[in-house]
Design a protein around this motif. Structure first.
Motif, PDB file in Angstrom:
ATOM      1  N   GLU A  27     112.779  46.865  16.523  1.00  0.00           N
ATOM      2  CA  GLU A  27     113.950  47.033  15.671  1.00  0.00           C
ATOM      3  C   GLU A  27     114.744  45.733  15.562  1.00  0.00           C
ATOM      4  OE1 GLU A  27     117.675  49.934  15.976  1.00  0.00           O
ATOM      5  OE2 GLU A  27     115.798  50.949  15.401  1.00  0.00           O
ATOM      6  N   THR A  28     114.833  45.008  16.675  1.00  0.00           N
ATOM      7  CA  THR A  28     115.528  43.717  16.637  1.00  0.00           C
ATOM      8  C   THR A  28     114.850  42.775  15.656  1.00  0.00           C
ATOM      9  OG1 THR A  28     116.257  43.952  18.922  1.00  0.00           O
ATOM     10  CG2 THR A  28     116.255  41.730  18.017  1.00  0.00           C
ATOM     11  N   TRP A  29     113.512  42.713  15.716  1.00  0.00           N
ATOM     12  CA  TRP A  29     112.794  41.839  14.785  1.00  0.00           C
ATOM     13  C   TRP A  29     112.985  42.302  13.342  1.00  0.00           C
ATOM     14  CZ3 TRP A  29     111.117  37.242  14.016  1.00  0.00           C
ATOM     15  CH2 TRP A  29     110.299  36.984  12.912  1.00  0.00           C
ATOM     16  N   ALA A  30     112.902  43.603  13.101  1.00  0.00           N
ATOM     17  CA  ALA A  30     113.049  44.111  11.738  1.00  0.00           C
ATOM     18  C   ALA A  30     114.389  43.719  11.141  1.00  0.00           C
ATOM     19  CB  ALA A  30     112.892  45.630  11.734  1.00  0.00           C
ATOM     20  N   ARG A  31     115.398  43.541  11.995  1.00  0.00           N
ATOM     21  CA  ARG A  31     116.752  43.265  11.512  1.00  0.00           C
ATOM     22  C   ARG A  31     117.133  41.787  11.584  1.00  0.00           C
ATOM     23  NH1 ARG A  31     119.920  48.677  13.928  1.00  0.00           N
ATOM     24  NH2 ARG A  31     118.633  50.164  12.754  1.00  0.00           N
ATOM     25  N   LEU A 218     107.189  33.533  17.841  1.00  0.00           N
ATOM     26  CA  LEU A 218     107.105  34.977  17.653  1.00  0.00           C
ATOM     27  C   LEU A 218     106.897  35.687  18.991  1.00  0.00           C
ATOM     28  CD1 LEU A 218     104.890  35.182  14.433  1.00  0.00           C
ATOM     29  CD2 LEU A 218     107.286  35.868  14.624  1.00  0.00           C
ATOM     30  N   ILE A 219     106.096  35.083  19.843  1.00  0.00           N
ATOM     31  CA  ILE A 219     105.807  35.691  21.139  1.00  0.00           C
ATOM     32  C   ILE A 219     107.060  35.772  22.000  1.00  0.00           C
ATOM     33  CG2 ILE A 219     104.496  35.412  23.288  1.00  0.00           C
ATOM     34  CD1 ILE A 219     102.249  34.139  21.566  1.00  0.00           C
ATOM     35  N   THR A 220     107.829  34.691  22.039  1.00  0.00           N
ATOM     36  CA  THR A 220     109.019  34.674  22.899  1.00  0.00           C
ATOM     37  C   THR A 220     110.080  35.656  22.405  1.00  0.00           C
ATOM     38  OG1 THR A 220     109.928  32.808  21.634  1.00  0.00           O
ATOM     39  CG2 THR A 220     108.657  32.296  23.626  1.00  0.00           C
ATOM     40  N   ARG A 221     110.033  36.011  21.132  1.00  0.00           N
ATOM     41  CA  ARG A 221     110.993  36.986  20.598  1.00  0.00           C
ATOM     42  C   ARG A 221     110.471  38.412  20.710  1.00  0.00           C
ATOM     43  NH1 ARG A 221     111.812  32.182  18.160  1.00  0.00           N
ATOM     44  NH2 ARG A 221     113.905  31.639  17.411  1.00  0.00           N
ATOM     45  N   GLY A 222     109.343  38.588  21.352  1.00  0.00           N
ATOM     46  CA  GLY A 222     108.784  39.921  21.518  1.00  0.00           C
ATOM     47  C   GLY A 222     108.180  40.493  20.259  1.00  0.00           C
TER      48      GLY A 222
END
Length: 578
Positions: A27-31, A218-222
């Motif tokens: 959800e964090t990435w989607a936003r 991308l990896i470090t941001r989950g």
């Protein structure tokens, strides 16, 4: 005495942990905002440049290409170069996301079939210099108009940040071309707001460390995890409840195994219309891709250059491309037909010997040859000969329905001396007889297009139902130019999946593309200038006959990383030497 149970279950706990991490971050990435994603892409570019040389050289060695060979350029251009270009394209789109401002810089027109066409190449002065004379247009589905194009583009970004829901996508990577997996990750992460678990193909999982380094932001941001494994790992991930969607690049059989199951279970499920899984599945699968040779006033030099072009369409990446030419459609009554074939045989025979590195190639080539008593071979020295089979009637139907994915080629001849009538029949044959709709190539002299009429020619190719059409080019160019949506012609379904469902790449994020039409100059520079052409493209760097492609691949990747006028002279010098 210690005993080992033969029924021990594999330990997938690491996969569970990866999926748990991704789910928590989804959800964090989607936003995340466009500005944050631009930052991620800039970081990826920096990381990619650091590992690009190791990536390209490692891939070349694993594909049995000798150190210093010009063929190493294929691994630069279809690897780091393509990914770098996608980063730049996505940055441009995200930078102009407010009000879909990025669309205002794109030219549009109505095609002869009354469809909206958007030109995505050339898009800058550098495009006009480095790919002089090359164009790429995205034809939208019927019904899309210029006025509603913004509403039919990047619609995932029309959802307010706070209303976006996180999803986990499984990307099943391809084993042949190095950029496919990261570009599919980009489609899910930036085009659809999804976090991704990328399962590498065992054939090229040696790329894992390079992808982990390049895609670390991308990896470090989950938002990304990259895993290795065989079919058991893929099956576990496909069935995992944490996975919301699946994207596969590969074979139709692999797709059907995921969707319907294998063996009798698969047959029963498919017949009943009851998929094994209910998750959305998108795909890019193979095809029996055609090249249509249209009769015309080809010169001796044209016949030689286009033979090199055909050799590239067949033997790039040693023939292991889903969009490789597999059916060469020829005009039976054309006086230059045999000269073109003889030139093609000679070009293949004079290429640097290259091994068929992809697993199963020898068996597939033997099977291909076994289905015809008329099979011949184009000798390639120390490399496996290219198997060539003439295909005419119903008895040869096997060749029209089975992708070989190896150095093998079918030919089909169509009679008649009228170029327009011939082209119409060739289009009908490709549409009605050949498996798949991924890519089709047309080689046609400019004078022949003029004879047919430009508008009439466009009406004819509008009937050619392929996701990518290349006129005097190879559809592989539409793959490398990542502004182009890449995928099958729309209309396939899970039970008749053909060349796949959906589009990838597509850095402008068009929601309803129908196809891409790319075109290139008929003749290379400087010969084209002698016949009235005004383009500057010499022998293209993706040609298998280009002797400087290993240098050009490196220079072009560095240019994509940081474009500069100061970098152009070295590129031009090496391009002319190629």
């Amino acid at each position: 005495m210690n005993q080992i149970s033969p029924t021990l279950s594999p330990d997938f706990s690491a996969l569970d942990r990866d999926l748990q991490t991704l789910s928590a971050a989804s959800e964090t990435w989607a936003r995340t905002s466009p500005q944050e994603r631009i930052k991620v892409l800039e970081e990826i570019k920096d990381n990619l440049m650091e590992v690009a040389q190791g990536w390209a050289q490692t891939a070349a060695r694993r594909k049995l290409i000798p150190a210093g060979s010009p063929l190493e350029g294929e691994e630069w251009i279809s690897g780091p170069y393509a990914v770098m270009g996608a980063c730049n394209g996505l940055i441009e789109t995200l930078s102009g996301m407010e009000g879909k401002a990025f669309l205002k810089r794109l030219k549009t027109r109505q095609t002869a079939s009354d469809q909206l066409s958007v030109q995505v190449l050339p898009h800058s002065i550098f495009d006009r210099l480095l790919l002089s004379g090359v164009t790429a247009e995205v034809w939208m589905e019927r019904g899309v108009t210029k006025s509603d194009l913004p509403a039919q583009t990047a619609s995932a970004y029309d959802i307010p940040n706070g209303a976006r829901k996180g999803k986990v996508a499984l990307v099943l990577g391809a084993g042949n071309i190095a950029s496919i997996a990261p570009l599919d990750v980009f489609q899910k992460a930036f085009g659809e707001h999804q976090v991704v678990i990328l399962k590498m193909n065992p054939v090229n999982d040696y790329l894992t460390e390079y992808l982990e380094a390049a895609l670390k932001p991308l990896i470090t941001r989950g938002a990304l995890r990259i895993v290795k494994g065989g079919a058991d790992v893929g099956a576990y991930l496909c069935d995992h409840p944490a996975v919301d969607e699946i994207h596969i690049t590969g074979a139709e059989a692999s797709h059907d195994a995921i969707v319907w199951g294998t063996g009798e279970e698969g047959k029963t499920n498919k017949a009943a219309g009851t998929p094994k899984i209910s998750k959305p599945v998108t795909s890019e699968l193979g095809a029996v891709c055609p090249t249509i040779v249209v009769p015309g006033p080809w010169s001796r030099a044209d016949l030689q250059f286009q033979a090199e072009h055909l050799a590239t369409q067949k033997l790039h990446n040693s023939g292991f491309n889903c969009v490789a030419c597999q059916m060469l459609i020829l005009p039976r009554d054309w006086t230059h037909k045999q000269t073109l074939l003889d030139n093609l045989r000679d070009v293949m025979g004079n290429l640097q010997a290259r091994q068929a590195y992809y697993p199963g190639a020898e068996d597939r080539m033997a099977q291909f040859a076994s289905h015809s008593e008329a099979a011949t071979q184009f000798d390639r020295g120390a490399a496996p000969a290219c198997v060539v089979v003439p295909v005419q009637g119903e008895a040869d139907k096997w060749f029209t329905q089975n992708e070989v994915f190896a150095p093998a080629l079918s030919t089909h001849e169509i009679g008649g001396e009228n170029p327009e009538a011939y082209l119409i029949e060739a289009v009908r044959y490709a549409n009605d007889s050949l498996h798949g709709t991924l890519g089709a190539n047309i080689l046609i002299h400019p004078a022949t297009i003029k004879r047919i009429g430009k508008t009439r020619f466009e009406e004819i190719i509008a009937d050619l139902r392929y996701g990518a059409i290349a006129v005097n080019a190879w559809t592989g160019l539409a793959f490398l130019a990542t502004a182009c949506p890449w995928g099958a012609f729309p209309g396939h379904t899970l039970d008749n999946v053909g060349s796949g469902i959906g589009f990838a790449h597509n850095t402008y994020m068009f929601d309803r593309p129908e196809r891409v039409v790319v075109s290139a100059p008929w003749r290379p520079y400087p010969r084209n200038n002698l016949s009235g052409g005004f383009t500057l493209l010499p022998r293209p760097p993706w040609f298998v006959t280009n002797t400087r492609q290993h240098v050009l691949g490196r220079l072009l990747t560095r240019f994509e990383y940081r474009p500069s006028w100061l970098k152009l002279p070295r590129i031009f010098v090496n391009a002319l030497r190629g």
